[in-house]
Design a protein around this motif. Structure first.
Motif, PDB file in Angstrom:
ATOM      1  N   MET A   1       0.839  -1.170   0.000  1.00 34.10           N
ATOM      2  CA  MET A   1       0.000   0.000   0.000  1.00 34.10           C
ATOM      3  C   MET A   1       0.893   1.246   0.000  1.00 34.10           C
ATOM      4  N   ALA A   2       0.575   2.198  -0.842  1.00 32.92           N
ATOM      5  CA  ALA A   2       1.365   3.425  -0.942  1.00 32.92           C
ATOM      6  C   ALA A   2       1.137   4.312   0.277  1.00 32.92           C
ATOM      7  N   GLN A   3       2.219   4.950   0.714  1.00 30.53           N
ATOM      8  CA  GLN A   3       2.105   5.858   1.849  1.00 30.53           C
ATOM      9  C   GLN A   3       1.551   7.197   1.389  1.00 30.53           C
ATOM     10  N   LYS A   4       0.771   7.836   2.293  1.00 25.84           N
ATOM     11  CA  LYS A   4       0.264   9.169   2.002  1.00 25.84           C
ATOM     12  C   LYS A   4       1.439  10.142   1.984  1.00 25.84           C
ATOM     13  N   PRO A   5       1.393  11.135   1.093  1.00 23.93           N
ATOM     14  CA  PRO A   5       2.439  12.155   1.135  1.00 23.93           C
ATOM     15  C   PRO A   5       2.382  12.900   2.468  1.00 23.93           C
ATOM     16  N   LEU A   6       3.532  13.300   2.941  1.00 24.87           N
ATOM     17  CA  LEU A   6       3.589  14.043   4.203  1.00 24.87           C
ATOM     18  C   LEU A   6       3.027  15.444   4.024  1.00 24.87           C
ATOM     19  N   THR A   7       2.304  15.905   5.023  1.00 27.52           N
ATOM     20  CA  THR A   7       1.840  17.288   5.004  1.00 27.52           C
ATOM     21  C   THR A   7       3.044  18.196   5.263  1.00 27.52           C
ATOM     22  N   GLN A   8       2.862  19.478   5.041  1.00 26.13           N
ATOM     23  CA  GLN A   8       3.940  20.429   5.300  1.00 26.13           C
ATOM     24  C   GLN A   8       4.343  20.396   6.779  1.00 26.13           C
ATOM     25  N   GLN A   9       3.353  20.277   7.659  1.00 28.75           N
ATOM     26  CA  GLN A   9       3.656  20.200   9.089  1.00 28.75           C
ATOM     27  C   GLN A   9       4.446  18.933   9.402  1.00 28.75           C
ATOM     28  N   ASP A  10       4.037  17.803   8.827  1.00 25.73           N
ATOM     29  CA  ASP A  10       4.749  16.549   9.043  1.00 25.73           C
ATOM     30  C   ASP A  10       6.192  16.649   8.555  1.00 25.73           C
ATOM     31  N   GLN A  11       6.393  17.295   7.408  1.00 24.54           N
ATOM     32  CA  GLN A  11       7.746  17.477   6.870  1.00 24.54           C
ATOM     33  C   GLN A  11       8.599  18.302   7.823  1.00 24.54           C
ATOM     34  N   ARG A  12       8.016  19.338   8.388  1.00 20.05           N
ATOM     35  CA  ARG A  12       8.769  20.188   9.313  1.00 20.05           C
ATOM     36  C   ARG A  12       9.102  19.455  10.605  1.00 20.05           C
ATOM     37  N   ILE A  13       8.160  18.680  11.110  1.00 20.80           N
ATOM     38  CA  ILE A  13       8.399  17.916  12.338  1.00 20.80           C
ATOM     39  C   ILE A  13       9.500  16.880  12.093  1.00 20.80           C
ATOM     40  N   ALA A  14       9.428  16.190  10.956  1.00 19.31           N
ATOM     41  CA  ALA A  14      10.449  15.200  10.615  1.00 19.31           C
ATOM     42  C   ALA A  14      11.810  15.865  10.420  1.00 19.31           C
ATOM     43  N   ALA A  15      11.825  17.020   9.772  1.00 16.69           N
ATOM     44  CA  ALA A  15      13.084  17.735   9.534  1.00 16.69           C
ATOM     45  C   ALA A  15      13.702  18.210  10.846  1.00 16.69           C
ATOM     46  N   LEU A  16      12.875  18.666  11.784  1.00 16.91           N
ATOM     47  CA  LEU A  16      13.404  19.070  13.082  1.00 16.91           C
ATOM     48  C   LEU A  16      14.018  17.869  13.790  1.00 16.91           C
TER      49      LEU A  16
END
Length: 90
Positions: A1-16
């Motif tokens: 199953m394909a993963q949902k693209p990360l939201t902008q907030q999710d990207q920022r949390i992951a980047a932090l």
């Protein structure tokens, strides 16, 4: 199953999380030592580094102080990393 693209907030949390991990590794300390110095549980550091939790300002300052860096440097690192592909092994 394909993963949902990360939201902008999710990207920022992951980047932090990646910025925290990079700073910790550069400092040459374990998650456990960082947690101890930041007065946090080791599991919190792991969750932050994996982007699994939203970091409060007080937690961010505690982590930054324990790493001997500024909170703003961690945020700048996150801004630089947020558009890079996320690699779990990083």
């Amino acid at each position: 199953m394909a993963q949902k693209p990360l939201t902008q907030q999710d990207q920022r949390i992951a980047a932090l999380g990646l910025a925290v991990r990079d700073a910790r590794l550069q400092a040459g300390i374990s998650q456990e030592k960082l947690a101890e110095a930041a007065l946090l549980h080791r599991n919190v550091i792991g969750r932050v580094e994996r982007g699994e939790t939203i970091v409060t300002i007080s937690t961010l300052f505690g982590i930054a102080d324990a790493l001997g860096v500024s909170a703003s440097s961690l945020l700048r690192g996150a801004e630089q990393l947020k558009n890079e592909p996320l690699h779990p092994s990083r």
